[in-house]
Write a protein that holds these residues in place. Structure first.
Motif, short mmCIF file in Angstrom:
data_model
loop_
_atom_site.label_atom_id
_atom_site.label_comp_id
_atom_site.label_asym_id
_atom_site.label_seq_id
_atom_site.Cartn_x
_atom_site.Cartn_y
_atom_site.Cartn_z
N TYR A 115 0.88 -1.16 0.00
CA TYR A 115 0.00 0.00 0.00
C TYR A 115 0.92 1.21 0.00
N ASN A 116 0.88 2.04 -1.04
CA ASN A 116 1.99 2.94 -1.37
C ASN A 116 1.62 4.42 -1.18
N PRO A 117 1.44 4.91 0.04
CA PRO A 117 1.05 6.31 0.24
C PRO A 117 2.20 7.29 -0.02
N VAL A 118 1.82 8.49 -0.48
CA VAL A 118 2.79 9.57 -0.74
C VAL A 118 2.17 10.87 -0.28
N ILE A 119 2.96 11.70 0.40
CA ILE A 119 2.55 13.06 0.74
C ILE A 119 3.66 14.00 0.32
N GLY A 120 3.30 15.27 0.03
CA GLY A 120 4.34 16.19 -0.41
C GLY A 120 3.87 17.62 -0.50
N GLY A 121 4.84 18.50 -0.72
CA GLY A 121 4.58 19.91 -0.93
C GLY A 121 5.08 20.33 -2.30
N ILE A 122 4.37 21.24 -2.95
CA ILE A 122 4.65 21.64 -4.32
C ILE A 122 4.92 23.14 -4.37
N GLY A 123 5.96 23.53 -5.11
CA GLY A 123 6.25 24.95 -5.30
C GLY A 123 6.49 25.26 -6.77
N GLY A 124 5.87 26.34 -7.25
CA GLY A 124 6.03 26.73 -8.64
C GLY A 124 5.21 27.97 -8.91
N ALA A 125 4.45 27.97 -10.01
CA ALA A 125 3.57 29.10 -10.29
C ALA A 125 2.58 29.30 -9.15
N GLN A 126 2.12 28.18 -8.58
CA GLN A 126 1.34 28.20 -7.35
C GLN A 126 1.97 27.22 -6.36
N PHE A 127 1.63 27.39 -5.10
CA PHE A 127 2.08 26.46 -4.07
C PHE A 127 0.91 25.55 -3.70
N GLY A 128 1.24 24.32 -3.31
CA GLY A 128 0.18 23.40 -2.97
C GLY A 128 0.68 22.18 -2.24
N TYR A 129 -0.24 21.25 -2.04
CA TYR A 129 0.06 20.02 -1.30
C TYR A 129 -0.44 18.83 -2.11
N LEU A 130 0.21 17.69 -1.89
CA LEU A 130 -0.17 16.44 -2.53
C LEU A 130 -0.41 15.39 -1.46
N VAL A 131 -1.52 14.68 -1.60
CA VAL A 131 -1.82 13.56 -0.72
C VAL A 131 -2.27 12.40 -1.59
N ASN A 132 -1.54 11.30 -1.54
CA ASN A 132 -1.91 10.10 -2.29
C ASN A 132 -2.01 8.94 -1.30
N LEU A 133 -3.18 8.81 -0.71
CA LEU A 133 -3.40 7.77 0.29
C LEU A 133 -4.11 6.56 -0.28
N ILE A 134 -4.59 6.69 -1.52
CA ILE A 134 -5.30 5.58 -2.15
C ILE A 134 -4.44 5.07 -3.30
N GLY A 135 -3.76 3.97 -3.09
CA GLY A 135 -2.88 3.46 -4.12
C GLY A 135 -2.46 2.02 -3.84
N PHE A 136 -2.01 1.37 -4.89
CA PHE A 136 -1.54 0.00 -4.77
C PHE A 136 -0.41 -0.19 -5.78
N LYS A 137 0.62 -0.93 -5.39
CA LYS A 137 1.72 -1.22 -6.30
C LYS A 137 2.16 -2.66 -6.11
N SER A 138 2.15 -3.41 -7.19
CA SER A 138 2.58 -4.80 -7.11
C SER A 138 4.09 -4.86 -6.95
N ARG A 139 4.56 -5.89 -6.32
CA ARG A 139 6.01 -6.05 -6.13
C ARG A 139 6.39 -7.51 -6.29
N LYS A 140 7.61 -7.70 -6.69
CA LYS A 140 8.12 -9.06 -6.84
C LYS A 140 8.17 -9.77 -5.50
N LYS A 141 7.69 -11.01 -5.46
CA LYS A 141 7.73 -11.77 -4.23
C LYS A 141 9.16 -12.11 -3.84
N GLU A 142 9.45 -11.94 -2.60
CA GLU A 142 10.82 -12.20 -2.13
C GLU A 142 10.87 -13.51 -1.35
#
Length: 338
Positions: free
Chosen positions: A311-338
């Motif tokens: 379950y691959n959450p990401v949070i962050g802050g953005i700066g550029g022409a405008q400033f903002g925030y990123l929240v990615n709490l809904i996500g899934f990423k498959s991975r090679k079985k170890e």
């Protein structure tokens, strides 16, 4: 909202009840005063370029993932007002001929509101001259006139954006497909499909907890408006399209202090533009906007924290022409079985 009195434009995922007057001013501005509506192109670029990447690293083995990143971009002062200089041609000609200029001012600096602006319109005047180049009046308003900010938009501080995306990767290269659309609403259609690419250079780097990759993403902006479906009183009709593109090209650098934590930086340049087409008829006046509207997007950076687990959450802050925030709490990423 009474039918036939107001129109609803679905813009930036908010339903804004706008009367014929503000709608007319907005689309006239695409030709006459592009700075008045430039924030639309800018913030669409900022929103659609956010949230594409969940890591600076791309693995060698096949993997896929899905995500629903949510960003919130804030308007700043440059989205609320713009400055310039008005050249009074009548006054200029009078002074060139050294006629009686009646104290007119040839160059007048001003600060005016955009569609999101809260300041009042500047009091800028133009001169009328006679056959002898004498100024006979210098109190007429400029043409085209300035417009006040639209009340419903002046109250907005930030705008949210979310988009469903899926990513496929193999051999250090990832391809991301993204789509944001609005369900069918009479008179309005918004479709923002996009594609992103990322390539990781970890196979060229020594064995360190650091990743470095190049990335690019492109979003196609397709907006259609049919105001005759908003109202039946004849105040507005026609069909308009706003087509454009936003894109980002940059470098991602990441660091993993521990296995299930990554801090990564996005840095590069973004660009955005909108091009209107079609015809709008407001109170029997025909408007045919055609000027390409470029956003003021440029250098952009974002600092993100990712948790690379299944379950691959990401949070962050953005700066550029405008400033903002990123929240990615809904996500899934498959991975090679170890």
């Amino acid at each position: 909202m009474q039918k036939g009195k107001k129109a609803s434009i679905l813009l930036f995922f908010l339903i804004l009840p706008l009367s014929a007057g503000p709608v007319e001013n907005m689309f006239k501005a695409f030709e006459e005063r592009p700075e008045y509506v430039r924030p639309f192109a800018t913030i669409l670029g900022s929103m659609t370029n956010a949230g594409w990447y969940q890591s600076a690293s791309v693995g060698k083995d096949f993997s896929f993932g899905v995500a629903l990143p949510i960003s919130l971009m804030y308007l700043n002062n440059r989205d609320r007002e713009y400055s310039g200089t008005y050249i009074d041609e009548g006054c200029r000609k009078c002074r060139e001929r050294e006629a009686e200029c009646n104290g007119c001012v040839e160059c007048q600096k001003f600060t005016a509101p955009t569609v999101f602006g809260t300041i009042r319109t500047p009091e800028i005047t133009r001169s009328i001259i006679d056959l002898n180049f004498n100024v006979v009046t210098d109190t007429l308003p400029v043409d085209p006139p300035f417009s006040d900010g639209i009340e419903e938009l002046t109250q907005i501080a930030g705008l949210p954006f979310l988009s469903l995306q899926t990513t496929f990767s193999i051999h250090y290269t990832a391809v991301t497909l993204r789509y944001m659309g609005i369900p069918a609403i009479p008179g309005t259609s918004l479709n923002f499909p996009g594609i992103g690419l990322q390539h990781d250079f970890q196979y060229l780097l020594p064995s360190l907890p650091v990743s470095l990759s190049v990335a690019a993403n492109f979003t196609f902006l397709i907006i259609s408006l049919a105001p005759e479906e908003w109202t039946d009183d004849g105040t507005m009709s026609g069909n308009l399209s706003l087509n454009g593109l936003s894109n980002f090209l940059g470098i991602l650098a990441g660091y993993k202090p521990v296995r299930f934590l990554e801090v990564f930086l996005e840095t590069g340049w973004e660009h955005s533009f909108l091009k209107p087409s079609g015809t709008l008829i407001v109170n029997n006046e025909t408007i045919k906007p055609s000027l390409t509207l470029k956003g003021r997007n440029g250098f952009r950076t974002a600092l993100n924290i990712a948790f690379p687990i299944k379950y691959n959450p990401v949070i962050g802050g953005i700066g550029g022409a405008q400033f903002g925030y990123l929240v990615n709490l809904i996500g899934f990423k498959s991975r090679k079985k170890e």
